[in-house]
Design a protein around this motif. Sequence first.
Motif, PDB file in Angstrom:
ATOM      1  N   PRO A 210      -0.432   1.718   2.174  1.00 21.06           N
ATOM      2  CA  PRO A 210      -0.886   2.993   2.732  1.00 21.06           C
ATOM      3  C   PRO A 210      -2.024   2.786   3.726  1.00 21.06           C
ATOM      4  O   PRO A 210      -2.948   2.021   3.472  1.00 21.06           O
ATOM      5  CB  PRO A 210      -1.359   3.755   1.493  1.00 21.06           C
ATOM      6  N   ASP A 211      -1.937   3.477   4.874  1.00 23.84           N
ATOM      7  CA  ASP A 211      -3.027   3.383   5.843  1.00 23.84           C
ATOM      8  C   ASP A 211      -4.041   4.493   5.594  1.00 23.84           C
ATOM      9  O   ASP A 211      -3.928   5.274   4.630  1.00 23.84           O
ATOM     10  CB  ASP A 211      -2.494   3.409   7.277  1.00 23.84           C
ATOM     11  N   VAL A 232       0.069   0.018  -4.410  1.00 26.42           N
ATOM     12  CA  VAL A 232       1.052  -0.953  -3.937  1.00 26.42           C
ATOM     13  C   VAL A 232       1.769  -1.663  -5.080  1.00 26.42           C
ATOM     14  O   VAL A 232       2.751  -2.373  -4.841  1.00 26.42           O
ATOM     15  CB  VAL A 232       0.406  -2.013  -3.004  1.00 26.42           C
ATOM     16  N   GLU A 233       1.288  -1.479  -6.323  1.00 24.74           N
ATOM     17  CA  GLU A 233       1.899  -2.176  -7.455  1.00 24.74           C
ATOM     18  C   GLU A 233       3.192  -1.483  -7.861  1.00 24.74           C
ATOM     19  O   GLU A 233       3.262  -0.266  -7.989  1.00 24.74           O
ATOM     20  CB  GLU A 233       0.932  -2.213  -8.635  1.00 24.74           C
ATOM     21  N   GLY A 234       4.216  -2.297  -8.082  1.00 20.29           N
ATOM     22  CA  GLY A 234       5.512  -1.773  -8.488  1.00 20.29           C
ATOM     23  C   GLY A 234       6.594  -2.730  -8.040  1.00 20.29           C
ATOM     24  O   GLY A 234       6.356  -3.632  -7.232  1.00 20.29           O
ATOM     25  N   PRO A 235       7.817  -2.566  -8.527  1.00 21.67           N
ATOM     26  CA  PRO A 235       8.891  -3.488  -8.158  1.00 21.67           C
ATOM     27  C   PRO A 235       9.131  -3.566  -6.649  1.00 21.67           C
ATOM     28  O   PRO A 235       9.231  -4.647  -6.087  1.00 21.67           O
ATOM     29  CB  PRO A 235      10.100  -2.923  -8.905  1.00 21.67           C
ATOM     30  N   SER A 236       9.264  -2.428  -5.961  1.00 22.80           N
ATOM     31  CA  SER A 236       9.449  -2.401  -4.504  1.00 22.80           C
ATOM     32  C   SER A 236       8.916  -1.062  -4.011  1.00 22.80           C
ATOM     33  O   SER A 236       9.551  -0.032  -4.184  1.00 22.80           O
ATOM     34  CB  SER A 236      10.922  -2.553  -4.124  1.00 22.80           C
ATOM     35  N   VAL A 237       7.727  -1.093  -3.419  1.00 21.56           N
ATOM     36  CA  VAL A 237       7.004   0.142  -3.100  1.00 21.56           C
ATOM     37  C   VAL A 237       7.049   0.406  -1.595  1.00 21.56           C
ATOM     38  O   VAL A 237       6.808  -0.498  -0.788  1.00 21.56           O
ATOM     39  CB  VAL A 237       5.535   0.061  -3.569  1.00 21.56           C
ATOM     40  N   TRP A 238       7.338   1.664  -1.243  1.00 17.38           N
ATOM     41  CA  TRP A 238       7.357   2.097   0.160  1.00 17.38           C
ATOM     42  C   TRP A 238       6.486   3.336   0.333  1.00 17.38           C
ATOM     43  O   TRP A 238       6.448   4.210  -0.543  1.00 17.38           O
ATOM     44  CB  TRP A 238       8.786   2.416   0.604  1.00 17.38           C
ATOM     45  N   PHE A 239       5.808   3.398   1.483  1.00 13.70           N
ATOM     46  CA  PHE A 239       4.976   4.545   1.841  1.00 13.70           C
ATOM     47  C   PHE A 239       5.540   5.168   3.119  1.00 13.70           C
ATOM     48  O   PHE A 239       5.855   4.448   4.078  1.00 13.70           O
ATOM     49  CB  PHE A 239       3.525   4.115   2.057  1.00 13.70           C
TER      50      PHE A 239
END
Length: 327
Positions: A210-211, A232-239
């Motif tokens: 995240p910016d 940002v923690e997790g298997p595959s994280v997108w913002f």
Amino acid sequence: MEITAGGLLEIRITPADVGKRVSVRRVEDGGSGSPSFTDTVGVLTSWNEGVLTITRKDGVSVRIAESSLVAGKTVPPAPARRRGPAASFEELARVTARAWQPLESEPLGEWTLRAAAGFTRRANSVLPLGDPGIPLGEALARVTSWYAERGLPAYVQAATGAAGTQELLCAELERRGWVNEVSAEVRIGALAPVGDLDADVAGVRLTRTPDEDWLARYGKVRDPDLARRMLVEGPSVWFASLGGGRAVGRCVVDGRWAGFGAVTVAPEYRRQGLGTVVMTALARRALEEGASAAWLQVETDNPGARALYDGMGFATHHAYHHFRAAA
């Protein structure tokens, strides 16, 4: 309700049915001289000294005098989810927990104590997915002291509308003076319909971190460094971010599941479909990674978000409640 061949209502439950799902009817004095009847369906969580406690799937515990009963019976568990993917409570509980990981955790039997310096209740509460291995009173005392050592209030995250003993735990926490501070629904649905929505996602930027604009719009951040570390923690994280932070969202892809969260739209841009645009962009990325099912959490006092998710085909799987230890 249970009606005999002679047309009479019957009470077919006893204290031995504690822990089962029941349907009861009780008589009330309406004040006009004529009685009225009220039906309640839920888990029979206690039957002591002539008073029944039934915990409904919305987490509310109803106390009913045994003397007011006119009918009662056990009923089958809540039917399988009407739409969306099949999922057990434990599967979803573990998937949702992986999407909001704590900085520190410790097992207590089959419970997990979680802490993250106070950032989100989910990461700073006990996840009780079984037996703590010690009597409940001792377990709750250990929970309270564990969080106090970290300067945090003690929370237990328990569910209703789920299989197992979660309703019994909710009722026991309430009986011991723990306060149900907030409730939310866990909703599930098929992922493809979200990705197939007619939304212009060309302006959505997808990133792995995240910016500043994203964090500012999310708005629940007191410590940006801590928030970034957690988010940002997790298997595959997108913002996802649209228009410099006019709308943002987060998605965690975990096997077949895509979990949506932090969908936030600037007040001046609401009711323009921007939340839908953000979710559509995230859904398309999750589909590319092989996900097929979706989940999200929405607080029960957020009618706008609930209406949005209704329109996307999300159905409530269960509700969870954060109980806080009495001061």
